[in-house]
Design an enzyme around this catalytic site. Sequence first.
Site, short mmCIF file in Angstrom:
data_model
loop_
_atom_site.label_atom_id
_atom_site.label_comp_id
_atom_site.label_asym_id
_atom_site.label_seq_id
_atom_site.Cartn_x
_atom_site.Cartn_y
_atom_site.Cartn_z
CG HIS A 100 -0.17 -0.09 2.45
ND1 HIS A 100 0.08 -1.38 3.07
CD2 HIS A 100 0.05 0.80 3.47
CE1 HIS A 100 0.67 -1.39 4.32
NE2 HIS A 100 0.63 0.00 4.44
CG HIS A 102 0.97 5.25 4.20
ND1 HIS A 102 0.24 5.13 5.01
CD2 HIS A 102 1.77 4.00 4.24
CE1 HIS A 102 0.33 3.99 6.04
NE2 HIS A 102 1.27 3.24 5.31
#
Length: 139
Positions: A100, A102
Amino acid sequence: MSHNCIFCKIIKGEIPCTKIYEDPEVLAFMDIGPVVKGHTLVIPKAHHNPLMDTPPEILQKLITVVQTIARAQKKGLEADGVNVSQANGAAAGQVVPHIHFHVIPRFTTDGFHGNWIPKKYDSLGEMQDYADRIRKALD
Ligand code: AMP
Ligand code: ZN
């Protein structure tokens, strides 16, 4: 999909999220522990981890959505800047082992100096308000 992966559960709809953007391969949603309010996560719908083992064509799609979200945070939240961060492995501070990015809106007065202290929204409504403002500013 990975059975015990919290982000795979979000993709399957087993855990709720506040969605910002979705396409067949990528999902962007609000981080529940924002280091700055508006903090958004961008993930692939297929389970990959870490960065070093993620196919380049998936990375290209992810970074394109990261750019879209960063633009929307600047415009929709009137952010002064944006940080993009990505961790690989517990030693690097990764908690959820599903790749992922951010995407963190930055404001000159936000007090964030890289000290990763998750904050809380005052209410679910406040998080949804931030999400609406980002969503409305998507290209
Ligand atoms: P990392 O430390 O890079 O693995 O970041 C994991 C991020 O996932 C943290 O910033 C958490 O606040 C966030 N997170 C964990 N569970 C959820 C969830 N159910 N919905 C939204 N964000 C989450
Ligand atoms: Zn996963």
